[in-house]
Design a protein around this motif. Structure first.
Motif, short mmCIF file in Angstrom:
data_model
loop_
_atom_site.label_atom_id
_atom_site.label_comp_id
_atom_site.label_asym_id
_atom_site.label_seq_id
_atom_site.Cartn_x
_atom_site.Cartn_y
_atom_site.Cartn_z
N ARG A 143 -19.61 10.77 -6.44
CA ARG A 143 -19.51 12.36 -6.28
C ARG A 143 -20.67 12.36 -5.32
NH1 ARG A 143 -16.82 16.24 -8.52
NH2 ARG A 143 -16.37 15.31 -10.37
N PHE A 182 -16.63 6.64 -10.06
CA PHE A 182 -15.29 6.60 -10.74
C PHE A 182 -14.46 5.54 -9.97
CE2 PHE A 182 -17.26 10.81 -10.87
CZ PHE A 182 -17.17 11.06 -12.38
N VAL A 219 -17.53 10.97 -21.02
CA VAL A 219 -17.38 12.48 -21.62
C VAL A 219 -16.34 12.80 -22.24
CG1 VAL A 219 -17.16 14.54 -20.27
CG2 VAL A 219 -18.71 12.85 -19.10
N PRO A 237 -12.98 11.89 -13.96
CA PRO A 237 -13.77 12.83 -14.53
C PRO A 237 -13.12 13.31 -15.89
CG PRO A 237 -13.44 13.21 -12.23
CD PRO A 237 -12.72 11.92 -12.54
N GLY A 238 -13.95 13.54 -16.91
CA GLY A 238 -13.03 14.00 -18.19
C GLY A 238 -12.92 12.60 -19.13
N LEU A 274 -18.68 17.04 -3.39
CA LEU A 274 -19.24 17.30 -4.60
C LEU A 274 -17.82 17.97 -5.50
CD1 LEU A 274 -21.77 17.65 -6.50
CD2 LEU A 274 -22.34 19.50 -5.06
N THR A 275 -17.04 18.73 -4.70
CA THR A 275 -15.85 19.40 -5.06
C THR A 275 -14.82 18.56 -5.39
OG1 THR A 275 -15.22 19.96 -2.90
CG2 THR A 275 -16.53 21.63 -3.91
N THR A 296 -12.10 16.94 -7.47
CA THR A 296 -11.66 17.08 -8.93
C THR A 296 -11.19 15.79 -9.59
OG1 THR A 296 -9.40 17.63 -8.13
CG2 THR A 296 -10.82 19.27 -8.74
N ASP A 345 -19.48 15.39 -13.88
CA ASP A 345 -17.83 15.67 -14.61
C ASP A 345 -17.53 16.86 -14.97
OD1 ASP A 345 -15.94 15.60 -16.20
OD2 ASP A 345 -16.21 13.33 -16.62
N PRO A 379 -19.41 20.11 -12.21
CA PRO A 379 -18.81 20.25 -10.74
C PRO A 379 -17.20 20.82 -10.91
CG PRO A 379 -19.54 17.71 -11.30
CD PRO A 379 -20.12 18.47 -12.45
N THR A 380 -16.68 20.18 -11.91
CA THR A 380 -15.22 20.66 -12.18
C THR A 380 -15.14 22.28 -12.53
OG1 THR A 380 -14.71 18.50 -13.14
CG2 THR A 380 -13.14 20.23 -13.74
N THR A 410 -15.94 23.91 -8.94
CA THR A 410 -14.94 23.76 -8.08
C THR A 410 -13.89 24.61 -8.49
OG1 THR A 410 -15.73 21.41 -7.84
CG2 THR A 410 -13.37 21.96 -6.92
#
Ligand SMILES: [Cu+2]
Lengths: 151, 195
Positions: free
Chosen positions: A29, A41, A68, A95-96, A140-141, A143, B72, B75-76, B79
């Protein structure tokens, strides 16, 4: 002579078990100039059970494996000693979930750049091997959803 | 006599609940209208000015807590806020997104400005010293906690997005695991109710 050949063969298969760990769609990211940390990732797969035990990168002073989780609407991030890569099933760093945490960044991660990351993979026999990954810096955006479907 | 005097009460209750007719669309988030918490904040913007809800009269405010060391969830959330703004179309201009850092030590004013602007130039980052940050989180019944992660530390935090009407009244707490669409839908419902 015969036993020597067998040993050679055995060690070769043991070697290939870790050598066959594959990395798909590695990405980092992007950051803004003074931001000191970000996440990497990727998807890891292996024909034999393996485990990601550590990582390093020239762009970061400290690299850790993190997880996370959302626990009752609380975001929790923690360091983990390793990430299992079950045979055939693989491990998703997204992410997540899990990520390779790049900390004490030496420079800004700019979209489009490529970040080298060295993964240390451990086979079932505890034999360790390194894997060089070239991760692309994404906005950065990003998902992280449907990233593999895009191309 | 007794029977008749009941009616005004029922009407009042209906008005307060705004849902007796059954045609009022429901919120996807948690309706916290009338809560005696999450009333206000006093925090510094990146220019060092003290900001409070009164500065955003006329705007629908979406506020959440986070930190830039977060690769994580934060930024989510930002966004998603950007996507909500886009989904609202012209009404997106009535939205003010506020990111409150729970890591003021590392999130300097300069960093905070750069970070929020990377998502949308209209997004505002707010910070303050540890005490003010604690007070603000307590006012919003938000939880945060510094935890070591090997070489560094993370700041575990509750990940609700709070939504205020243009008069600065809190209406909604939106859970993190919802996508942009239910957020935008709730804002449209709120805009209808409060305009
Ligand atoms: Cu992390």
């Amino acid at each position: 002579m015969k036993s020597l050949l067998l040993v050679l063969l055995l060690s070769l298969t043991a070697l290939s078990a870790t050598a066959q760990v594959q990395v798909k769609d590695p990405w980092v990211r992007a950051t803004v100039p003074q931001q000191a940390a970000t996440g990497a990732f990727m998807h890891l797969s292996s024909p034999a059970d393996a485990r990601l035990v550590s990582a390093s990168s020239p762009v970061a002073g400290v690299v850790e494996l993190h997880e996370v989780r959302m626990e009752k609407d609380v975001m929790k991030m923690r360091a983990v000693p390793g990430i299992d890569i079950p045979a055939g099933k693989g491990a998703e760093l997204k992410p997540g979930g899990y990520h390779v945490m790049l900390m004490n960044l030496k420079s800004q991660m700019k979209e489009g750049e490529v970040v080298p990351i060295t993964l240390v993979i451990e086979g079932k026999d505890k034999r360790r091997q390194t894997l060089e990954v070239k991760a692309k810096v994404k906005a950065l955006t990003t998902t992280g959803q449907g990233e593999t479907k895009k191309h | 006599m007794r029977r008749f005097s009941k009616w005004p009460w029922i009407l009042l209750l209906c008005a307060a609940a705004a849902g007796c007719g059954g045609d009022e669309p429901k919120f996807n988030g948690i309706d916290v209208t009338g809560a005696d918490w999450g009333r206000d904040f006093r925090l510094q913007d990146p220019d060092g000015r003290t900001r409070s809800l009164a500065d955003f009269r006329g705007k629908y405010v979406m506020l959440f807590f986070g930190f830039t060391h977060c690769p994580d969830v934060c930024p989510t959330a930002l966004t998603r806020a950007k996507e909500v703004k886009r989904l609202l179309g012209a009404d997106g201009e009535r939205l003010q997104v506020i990111f409150v850092t729970v890591d003021p030590e590392r999130d300097t004013p300069v960093l905070l400005r750069e970070y929020t602007a990377a998502f949308d130039p209209s997004f505002l980052g707010l910070r303050d010293d540890t005490d003010a940050t604690k007070r603000t989180a307590a006012e919003f019944r938000a939880f945060y906690e510094k935890v070591p992660t090997g070489a560094g530390y993370a700041v575990n935090h509750s990940a609700f997005t709070y939504v205020f009407d243009p008069q600065g009244r809190l209406h909604l707490a939106m859970p993190h695991l919802q996508s942009a669409e239910p957020y935008a839908a709730d804002l449209l419902v709120l805009m209808k109710r409060t305009s």
